[in-house]
Design a protein around this motif. Structure first.
Motif, PDB file in Angstrom:
ATOM      1  N   SER A 735      72.599 -62.879 144.272  1.00 19.58           N
ATOM      2  CA  SER A 735      73.211 -61.567 144.093  1.00 19.58           C
ATOM      3  C   SER A 735      74.700 -61.748 143.895  1.00 19.58           C
ATOM      4  O   SER A 735      75.269 -62.769 144.293  1.00 19.58           O
ATOM      5  CB  SER A 735      72.938 -60.663 145.306  1.00 19.58           C
ATOM      6  OG  SER A 735      73.532 -61.217 146.465  1.00 19.58           O
ATOM      7  N   GLY A 736      75.326 -60.776 143.293  1.00 24.01           N
ATOM      8  CA  GLY A 736      76.758 -60.859 142.999  1.00 24.01           C
ATOM      9  C   GLY A 736      76.992 -60.740 141.509  1.00 24.01           C
ATOM     10  O   GLY A 736      76.063 -60.563 140.707  1.00 24.01           O
ATOM     11  N   THR A 737      78.256 -60.848 141.134  1.00 24.10           N
ATOM     12  CA  THR A 737      78.650 -60.676 139.732  1.00 24.10           C
ATOM     13  C   THR A 737      79.149 -61.996 139.174  1.00 24.10           C
ATOM     14  O   THR A 737      80.049 -62.628 139.737  1.00 24.10           O
ATOM     15  CB  THR A 737      79.746 -59.610 139.602  1.00 24.10           C
ATOM     16  OG1 THR A 737      79.259 -58.386 140.147  1.00 24.10           O
ATOM     17  CG2 THR A 737      80.118 -59.393 138.140  1.00 24.10           C
ATOM     18  N   VAL A 738      78.557 -62.404 138.046  1.00 23.04           N
ATOM     19  CA  VAL A 738      78.920 -63.663 137.380  1.00 23.04           C
ATOM     20  C   VAL A 738      79.643 -63.340 136.077  1.00 23.04           C
ATOM     21  O   VAL A 738      79.157 -62.522 135.282  1.00 23.04           O
ATOM     22  CB  VAL A 738      77.662 -64.514 137.083  1.00 23.04           C
ATOM     23  CG1 VAL A 738      78.055 -65.811 136.372  1.00 23.04           C
ATOM     24  CG2 VAL A 738      76.905 -64.816 138.363  1.00 23.04           C
ATOM     25  N   VAL A 762      75.852 -59.557 135.379  1.00 24.52           N
ATOM     26  CA  VAL A 762      76.539 -60.468 134.462  1.00 24.52           C
ATOM     27  C   VAL A 762      77.547 -59.715 133.599  1.00 24.52           C
ATOM     28  O   VAL A 762      77.233 -58.674 133.020  1.00 24.52           O
ATOM     29  CB  VAL A 762      75.536 -61.211 133.550  1.00 24.52           C
ATOM     30  CG1 VAL A 762      76.261 -62.278 132.740  1.00 24.52           C
ATOM     31  CG2 VAL A 762      74.430 -61.844 134.382  1.00 24.52           C
ATOM     32  N   ILE A 763      78.749 -60.256 133.556  1.00 27.05           N
ATOM     33  CA  ILE A 763      79.759 -59.852 132.565  1.00 27.05           C
ATOM     34  C   ILE A 763      79.952 -61.061 131.661  1.00 27.05           C
ATOM     35  O   ILE A 763      80.152 -62.174 132.157  1.00 27.05           O
ATOM     36  CB  ILE A 763      81.091 -59.476 133.234  1.00 27.05           C
ATOM     37  CG1 ILE A 763      80.882 -58.387 134.294  1.00 27.05           C
ATOM     38  CG2 ILE A 763      82.114 -59.023 132.201  1.00 27.05           C
ATOM     39  CD1 ILE A 763      82.110 -58.126 135.140  1.00 27.05           C
ATOM     40  N   HIS A 764      79.869 -60.886 130.349  1.00 24.88           N
ATOM     41  CA  HIS A 764      79.942 -62.064 129.485  1.00 24.88           C
ATOM     42  C   HIS A 764      81.129 -61.977 128.528  1.00 24.88           C
ATOM     43  O   HIS A 764      81.551 -60.893 128.121  1.00 24.88           O
ATOM     44  CB  HIS A 764      78.639 -62.268 128.716  1.00 24.88           C
ATOM     45  CG  HIS A 764      78.218 -61.098 127.886  1.00 24.88           C
ATOM     46  ND1 HIS A 764      78.554 -60.960 126.564  1.00 24.88           N
ATOM     47  CD2 HIS A 764      77.482 -60.005 128.198  1.00 24.88           C
ATOM     48  CE1 HIS A 764      78.046 -59.848 126.084  1.00 24.88           C
ATOM     49  NE2 HIS A 764      77.384 -59.236 127.063  1.00 24.88           N
ATOM     50  N   ALA A 765      81.654 -63.142 128.195  1.00 24.71           N
ATOM     51  CA  ALA A 765      82.779 -63.247 127.267  1.00 24.71           C
ATOM     52  C   ALA A 765      82.505 -64.395 126.313  1.00 24.71           C
ATOM     53  O   ALA A 765      81.873 -65.395 126.684  1.00 24.71           O
ATOM     54  CB  ALA A 765      84.078 -63.482 128.034  1.00 24.71           C
TER      55      ALA A 765
END
Length: 856
Positions: A735-738, A762-765
């Protein structure tokens, strides 16, 4: 009596007579004066009686007037004939109250003079008039007056002397009157002065006229009000009877007191009388849910009007309709509800439309494809959430812009022209775009753009429905590459077989001819060269057969660690002393089922390529490892099937390759070496051998960053290894934000899906700049960064150094297709940093993320 006594007596009598005579004379004089005054009083009395008589006559005539012009006509005659002033002017207040304009006049016998005064208008704000509105009864300008405010109006009024009075309400008089004389005729008329005698007549006149004007204005107002009331009632009656909305009045108990035809029609009756007769209790007869009536009455009991109360009613035939009620309660003196006035609208169709619109809105909002609506000039008016999610632009950022701002610049300009020509002609356009997201990432879309027409058939907007096909295009590219390699393999295999047949003939004939030739002669030398060339050509065909997977192989159970140990000395002599070779074996390596001769060929070809890439020396690293490929990875790599594999990695620190080169390195005869330094069959042979063993191969390389080849052989089914069960343990959920940073779109999509399957947000770049911008937003929560090491521009370590300057302590997990040792040697990953090597399975990624997050 003596004479003297007589004389004295006579003298006394004469004196007495003289005094009596004087007294009588004085009395006669007083009588004469009194009579003269009496005559004056009589004249004045006669004049006053005459004025009162004429004033009474004027009053009688005024009482019959019903219009102001008639009053002014009588009044002007009275001023000139009875009051004996030469000239008179009446001023009427304008409709806006800003000025007083002449409305009647008399005593101006010259046409020019009459015309001049008839057009005269005095502003209400003129200082000349101000005193009349603040308490003064009149304003007088006599012949010798020196007051400028009064004297300047002599010429305008054409009066040398005048008296100005207000008629009616003193604070806001509707009429002004001015009387006076010209300089030439003043002596023949009553003079203007402020004496009691002079003001007596004009005062009575002003009082009478003011009363008449006020009465007429009041009468006119009442008449107008009555007429307006009559018209209003007629209008209300017309509205009531002909209104499209239902208008009604009910008792608190629920009985109709009145209603119009629209109410009857809404409720399913023919006439209002039928409603009044049949609907005796609104609650149970009309309300589908009687509790709604209680809600309405609760609102009205708070003495407030109720607007837009929507409720479901029964009609006369039992069907249901939706109505909108607006009600106004009326209470009696004791505070009890007396009756209710209301308006009723049938909103059944609107409710149906709203329901349909709500469903349509949900479809648009939840649509898996992007929806864009523009006006006829191409300006965006609406985008749905999928568009926002895909492009990264919000509705506010794109509103009013042309969708062309998304273009990547890699499409054909003429295609845009064809698109516009198609939709402006009223037709539907269908095609594909290569566009750019807000973060600079490219994506492919399949779009259908069609005109939206109104009821008249006119095009008012354009609708674009666009599907993200980036992933499909990538898979198509992979499939095309796979099919291309398959086709080349078939061609190469066919050519090799045919060529082998011809080589057999050439080699056999040359060897037979060589027997008959004397050694050392030119003929013998020529035949010997033919035999050598044929043998070398045979080697090439063997390589082509290996690429086409048509070469006969003899697989057996092999441990790659043991096999490489046997080959290490041979490879060392092959690569030279200026290149250091290291070996990193997995001690618990699974066995594979492989042809050892072909394994040697793989190692030799890869070692030679690495040597050529490191002209000035370097490090060649060979490593082995056990890996497991899951379905998420195989979905994006068509050559890889889910299962267990043994991975052989060969990496160098050489010059590296760009993306275009990587796309072609396995094609036969493709080489970047100079002419004569390579056939272009080495990597093609490697590819063929790996595919013939049902494995797959990955290549990671960047210009200047070296290259790593990862060959994956299926685990031998008959073999067993320590830790076998551990490889198949369930992936640990997290759990958490990657924050995922990966420049390769295919790898990014695969990793994104894997992270979400593990339970992470998920935040992606797509690059370092984008990732840094995301981290600068203090409101964005990030628990760990998962980043590629080698990226175009700024690498992973440089990016993390920047981020840690304003977000210290943020946990980081590096990933790379290069080995940890290789990236560590180049200073890209610091000692102690968490690292995972590509390709990784779901279990490995889950464990490594847990380890990174729990590291203190």
């Amino acid at each position: 009596m003596s004479e003297s006594g007589k004389d004295m007596t006579q003298a006394a009598e004469l004196e007495k007579l003289r005094r009596e005579n004087e007294i009588l004379s004085e009395q006669v004089k007083r009588l004469v004066k009194a009579e003269s005054r009496l005559y004056d009083y009589q004249e004045k009395l006669d004049a006053q009686v005459k004025e009162y008589s004429e004033l009474y006559d004027l009053s009688r005539k005024l009482s019959t007037c019903t219009e102001l012009p008639a009053i002014f006509e009588l009044a002007t005659g009275y001023v000139t004939n009875s009051l004996n002033y030469e000239r008179v002017l009446f001023f009427h207040k304008s409709d806006d109250g800003a000025a007083y304009a002449v409305c009647a006049c008399d005593g101006y016998y010259d046409h020019e003079e009459e015309s001049a005064v008839s057009s005269l208008s005095i502003p209400r704000k003129a200082p000349f008039l101000a005193p009349l509105f603040s308490g003064e009864t009149y304003r007088i300008c006599t012949e010798g007056s020196r007051q400028h405010a009064l004297s300047e109006y002599r010429a305008k009024l054409l009066m040398n002397e005048y008296l100005l009075c207000a008629l009616g309400n003193p604070s806001d008089p509707p009429v002004l009157v001015a009387v006076g004389n010209s300089e030439e005729n003043a002596e023949f008329n009553r003079r203007v002065s402020d004496s009691e005698e002079a003001l007596f007549g004009i005062g009575n006149f002003v009082g009478l006229l003011s009363s008449a004007i006020e009465n007429l204005i009041h009468y006119a107002g009442m008449k107008k009000a009555l007429e307006q009331e009559r018209l209003a009632e007629a209008k209300y009656r017309g509205i009531f009877e002909n209104a499209m909305e239902g208008i009604f009045q009910t008792t608190p108990e629920g009985k109709f007191l009145s209603c119009n035809f629209a109410t009857a029609a809404i409720l399913g009756y023919q006439t209002p009388e039928e409603v009044l007769e049949n609907v005796v209790d609104i609650g149970p007869q009309l309300y589908v849910d009687p509790k709604r009536r209680d809600e309405l009455y609760a609102l009205m009991s708070q003495r407030q009007n109720v607007k837009n109360f929507e409720v479901e009613f029964y009609r006369n035939d039992g069907s249901r309709i939706w109505v909108n009620l607006s009600t106004r309660p009326t209470f009696d003196d004791s505070g009890l509800l007396a009756y209710i006035d209301g308006i009723m609208q049938d909103i059944t169709e609107r409710k149906r439309d709203e329901d349909a619109l709500r469903k349509l809105s949900q479809v648009v909002e939840q649509s898996p494809v992007s929806i864009v609506i523009t006006d006829t000039s191409g300006r965006i008016e609406f985008v749905n959430p999928k568009f926002v999610q895909l492009t990264g632009y919000t509705l506010e950022e794109v509103m009013g812009r042309n969708p062309r701002f998304l273009k990547s610049g890699k499409g054909a300009p003429e295609e845009s022209e064809r698109l516009w020509q198609t939709i402006t002609s009223g037709k539907v356009w269908e095609g594909e775009f290569l566009n750019k997201k807000k973060n600079g990432e490219l994506f492919s879309e399949h779009a259908t753009i069609s005109p939206i027409r109104n009821k008249k058939g006119m095009v008012t907007h354009y609708l674009a429905v666009k599907e993200d096909i980036t992933e499909r295009k990538l898979l198509e590219t992979q499939l095309f590459q796979s099919q291309k390699m398959e086709s080349i393999g078939r061609l190469a295999g066919g050519v090799a077989h045919d060529f082998n047949n011809m080589l057999s003939v050439i080699l056999g004939c040359a060897q037979l001819a060589l027997r008959d030739a004397q050694e050392g002669t030119p003929l013998w030398q020529d035949l010997d060269q033919i035999i050598h060339a044929a043998k070398r050509s045979s080697d090439i065909t063997r390589q082509l057969l290996a690429f086409s997977r048509n070469e006969v192989i003899a697989p057996r159970e092999v441990n790659l660690n043991e096999h490489f140990a046997e080959m290490q000395k041979t490879l060392g002599r092959l690569i030279g002393e200026d290149i250091k070779m290291t070996f990193q074996p997995d001690p618990e390596l699974w066995p594979v089922n492989a042809d050892t001769t072909q394994l040697d060929q793989i190692l030799v070809n890869l070692a030679v390529n690495a040597r050529d890439a490191m002209e000035n020396g370097g490090v060649l690293t060979v490593a082995t490892a056990n890996v497991t490929v899951d379905s998420s990875y195989s979905q994006y790599h068509l050559d890889a099937s889910p299962g267990d594999y043994v991975q052989l990695s060969v990496s160098d620190t050489g010059c590296g390759m760009d993306r275009d080169t990587i796309d072609r390195i396995f094609e036969p005869f493709f080489t970047t070496k100079e002419v004569g330094k390579g056939t272009g069959l080495g990597l093609a042979t490697v590819y063929g051998i790996v595919r013939q063993h049902n494995g797959f191969i990955n290549v990671y390389s960047e210009p200047g960053q070296g290259t790593i080849f990862q060959i994956n052989f299926p685990r031998f089914a008959g073999g067993a290894a320590v830790g076998e069960n551990a490889a198949h343990d369930a992936a640990p959920a997290g759990s958490g934000t990657v924050l995922l940073v990966e420049d390769d779109a295919l790898v990014r999509k695969m990793t994104l899906r894997a992270l979400r399957d593990l339970g992470y947000t998920v935040i992606h770049a797509s690059g370092a700049d984008d990732a840094i911008a995301i981290c600068r937003d203090g409101g964005t929560r990030i628990d760990v960064i998962l980043t590629d090491v080698v990226m175009p521009g700024m690498n992973g370590k440089e990016m993390v150094d920047v981020i840690e300057s304003f977000r210290p302590g943020l946990k980081v997990l590096f990933m790379s297709g290069y080995t940890r040792d290789l990236v560590a040697q180049r200073g890209v990953v610091d000692e102690g940093r968490h690292f995972i090597q590509k390709p990784f399975d779901l279990q490995s990624l889950g464990r490594k993320l847990k380890e990174t997050l729990q590291d203190r």
